[in-house]
Scaffold this motif. Sequence first.
Motif, mmCIF file in Angstrom:
data_model
loop_
_atom_site.group_PDB
_atom_site.id
_atom_site.type_symbol
_atom_site.label_atom_id
_atom_site.label_comp_id
_atom_site.label_asym_id
_atom_site.label_seq_id
_atom_site.Cartn_x
_atom_site.Cartn_y
_atom_site.Cartn_z
ATOM 1 N N SER A 52 0.840 -1.209 0.000
ATOM 2 C CA SER A 52 0.000 0.000 0.000
ATOM 3 C C SER A 52 0.869 1.251 0.000
ATOM 4 N N ASP A 53 1.883 1.227 0.840
ATOM 5 C CA ASP A 53 2.793 2.355 0.975
ATOM 6 C C ASP A 53 3.522 2.610 -0.346
ATOM 7 N N TYR A 54 3.990 1.528 -0.960
ATOM 8 C CA TYR A 54 4.688 1.655 -2.239
ATOM 9 C C TYR A 54 3.775 2.258 -3.304
ATOM 10 N N LEU A 55 2.546 1.733 -3.383
ATOM 11 C CA LEU A 55 1.600 2.235 -4.389
ATOM 12 C C LEU A 55 1.252 3.697 -4.123
ATOM 13 N N TYR A 56 1.021 4.005 -2.853
ATOM 14 C CA TYR A 56 0.646 5.382 -2.499
ATOM 15 C C TYR A 56 1.727 6.372 -2.933
ATOM 16 N N ARG A 57 2.974 6.008 -2.681
ATOM 17 C CA ARG A 57 4.069 6.937 -2.971
ATOM 18 C C ARG A 57 4.450 6.987 -4.440
ATOM 19 N N ASN A 58 4.312 5.852 -5.128
ATOM 20 C CA ASN A 58 4.829 5.779 -6.494
ATOM 21 C C ASN A 58 3.781 5.938 -7.592
ATOM 22 N N TYR A 59 2.523 5.882 -7.210
ATOM 23 C CA TYR A 59 1.462 6.047 -8.214
ATOM 24 C C TYR A 59 0.511 7.168 -7.820
ATOM 25 N N PRO A 60 1.064 8.393 -7.743
ATOM 26 C CA PRO A 60 0.269 9.517 -7.250
ATOM 27 C C PRO A 60 -0.933 9.847 -8.133
ATOM 28 N N LYS A 61 -0.918 9.390 -9.367
ATOM 29 C CA LYS A 61 -2.037 9.750 -10.252
ATOM 30 C C LYS A 61 -3.231 8.809 -10.134
ATOM 31 N N GLY B 252 -9.864 4.073 -5.760
ATOM 32 C CA GLY B 252 -10.413 2.828 -6.306
ATOM 33 C C GLY B 252 -9.364 2.048 -7.088
ATOM 34 N N GLN B 253 -8.587 2.766 -7.893
ATOM 35 C CA GLN B 253 -7.547 2.109 -8.694
ATOM 36 C C GLN B 253 -6.452 1.526 -7.803
ATOM 37 N N LEU B 254 -6.085 2.280 -6.769
ATOM 38 C CA LEU B 254 -5.066 1.783 -5.830
ATOM 39 C C LEU B 254 -5.554 0.516 -5.133
ATOM 40 N N THR B 255 -6.814 0.541 -4.729
ATOM 41 C CA THR B 255 -7.372 -0.616 -4.016
ATOM 42 C C THR B 255 -7.408 -1.843 -4.913
ATOM 43 N N ARG B 256 -7.824 -1.662 -6.169
ATOM 44 C CA ARG B 256 -7.861 -2.797 -7.098
ATOM 45 C C ARG B 256 -6.465 -3.355 -7.332
ATOM 46 N N MET B 257 -5.511 -2.443 -7.494
ATOM 47 C CA MET B 257 -4.146 -2.875 -7.769
ATOM 48 C C MET B 257 -3.587 -3.627 -6.561
ATOM 49 N N ARG B 258 -3.831 -3.090 -5.378
ATOM 50 C CA ARG B 258 -3.363 -3.773 -4.164
ATOM 51 C C ARG B 258 -3.968 -5.166 -4.067
ATOM 52 N N LYS C 224 -7.423 8.605 -0.415
ATOM 53 C CA LYS C 224 -6.160 7.882 -0.578
ATOM 54 C C LYS C 224 -5.464 7.668 0.771
ATOM 55 N N LEU C 225 -5.661 8.605 1.682
ATOM 56 C CA LEU C 225 -5.123 8.411 3.035
ATOM 57 C C LEU C 225 -5.862 7.277 3.737
ATOM 58 N N GLU C 226 -7.137 7.142 3.413
ATOM 59 C CA GLU C 226 -7.941 6.065 3.985
ATOM 60 C C GLU C 226 -7.447 4.706 3.464
ATOM 61 N N PHE C 227 -7.126 4.660 2.164
ATOM 62 C CA PHE C 227 -6.551 3.452 1.540
ATOM 63 C C PHE C 227 -5.294 3.023 2.298
ATOM 64 N N LEU C 228 -4.438 4.001 2.570
ATOM 65 C CA LEU C 228 -3.191 3.712 3.268
ATOM 66 C C LEU C 228 -3.451 3.385 4.741
ATOM 67 N N GLY C 229 -4.308 4.184 5.365
ATOM 68 C CA GLY C 229 -4.592 4.022 6.794
ATOM 69 C C GLY C 229 -5.190 2.662 7.126
ATOM 70 N N ASP C 230 -5.987 2.153 6.225
ATOM 71 C CA ASP C 230 -6.564 0.819 6.381
ATOM 72 C C ASP C 230 -5.451 -0.222 6.590
ATOM 73 N N ALA C 231 -4.421 -0.153 5.762
ATOM 74 C CA ALA C 231 -3.301 -1.098 5.867
ATOM 75 C C ALA C 231 -2.433 -0.793 7.090
ATOM 76 N N VAL C 232 -2.311 0.477 7.424
ATOM 77 C CA VAL C 232 -1.531 0.878 8.599
ATOM 78 C C VAL C 232 -2.164 0.290 9.865
ATOM 79 N N LEU C 233 -3.480 0.429 9.983
ATOM 80 C CA LEU C 233 -4.184 -0.096 11.156
ATOM 81 C C LEU C 233 -4.105 -1.619 11.208
ATOM 82 N N GLU C 234 -4.241 -2.240 10.056
ATOM 83 C CA GLU C 234 -4.176 -3.704 9.989
ATOM 84 C C GLU C 234 -2.830 -4.207 10.532
#
Lengths: 224, 224
Positions: free
Chosen positions: A59-68, A72-78, B45-55
């Motif tokens: 999640s951290d990697y995607l968040y930082r490296n895929y800012p665009k 929803g897209q991040l969640t699907r990719m994860r 997007k912070l929620e996407f990340l926070g979900d994994a952080v809490l987990e």
Amino acid sequence: MVSVAFKKNLKEKYGIEFNNEDLLERAFTHSSYANEHHGKHNYEKLEFLGDAVLELAISDYLYRNYPKLNEGQLTRMRSNIVRTEGFSEFAKEVGFQNEIYLGNGEEKSGARNRKTLLEDVFEAFNGALFLDQGMSAVQRFLKQTVYPLIDEGDFDASRDYKTELQEKLQINGAIDIKYEVIAEDESVPTFTVQLLVNNQKVATGTGRNKKAAEQQAAAKALKK
Amino acid sequence: MVSVAFKKNLKEKYGIEFNNEDLLERAFTHSSYANEHHGKHNYEKLEFLGDAVLELAISDYLYRNYPKLNEGQLTRMRSNIVRTEGFSEFAKEVGFQNEIYLGNGEEKSGARNRKTLLEDVFEAFNGALFLDQGMSAVQRFLKQTVYPLIDEGDFDASRDYKTELQEKLQINGAIDIKYEVIAEDESVPTFTVQLLVNNQKVATGTGRNKKAAEQQAAAKALKK
């Protein structure tokens, strides 16, 4: 004991040397072996932890490296990455399958190369690494295994050529779509698959794993 | 801007002061507000990340502090914590509901106190805190909010009195079981519920949240 050759490879190729070797041993101990050997702990609790470690690392990697990408897209990719059979291929790439401690019955039934088992061990290993050296060590390890495939687009939900092809072909009724591995080099690793539609060869694809090869074949077929 | 009083409370009560206040602001910005205000980013997007952080934070806590639980028990407990409505109560405890930026329509429809929204904001806040100060800051925050309830047994899957009571009572056919909140002090917070079986009062329970109060009532009823 986990083999000397494996530990050497882990150190030289991935820069990983465990402080607590018990953790490393435990990451490879299947419950069937622990049941047969008094005092041994299996990897299941490390797998519980490793599951969450991988979820956050990715999640951290995607968040930082895929800012665009949006949420929803991040969640699907994860979920493509975490739920994929891919972890078993990374496990093989690092040579995990040779180190697993299995009970006799499981060994005979061929568990050693079972994908789900290799996935579990991959999670357990990352759990152990996290306990031993923290998140940054896990990130470094994934940088050499999982992240390159993310950047190659292997898990990109917006480009699912296989599904796209299936949907296109099936508009006119049931159609038989098959992907067959025709060449496999596990050392690199490289996979070549051919795509058959109603038993006719339509395209081939190559990739670092089967899924990527299949996607490439489907993408080529779509272009035709 | 997030209120001065809130930031003061965050600092004095929880020891948290954001380096990057943009992250803090973003954690409280609902999409309905971002849509109405050009240039604002929502918290998704912070929620996407926070979900994994809490987990991971919770998995790590459980792994280290509950060495006697097996993998199945740890997994059930983790999912009880992560899937619970509890996050919304922690959010209220810290006063998040007053800081959320909402669009006009959402504000009118009462979104501010909607549990799912408060849960999302709790995740987003932890995602922001992780980006700003790393995992150890998240762990410190959870130590003051979530972990005490874990240790009180609120999420303990092996002691689900409500389910146990229901199963016992329903052996002899359908029975109407109801829990009603009869007193509520949100400032502490304390909840008191009464348990009605076929509309007859059977027991009361109190707890730091509704779920805990209900469990206590069910536990008392089981003893009878």
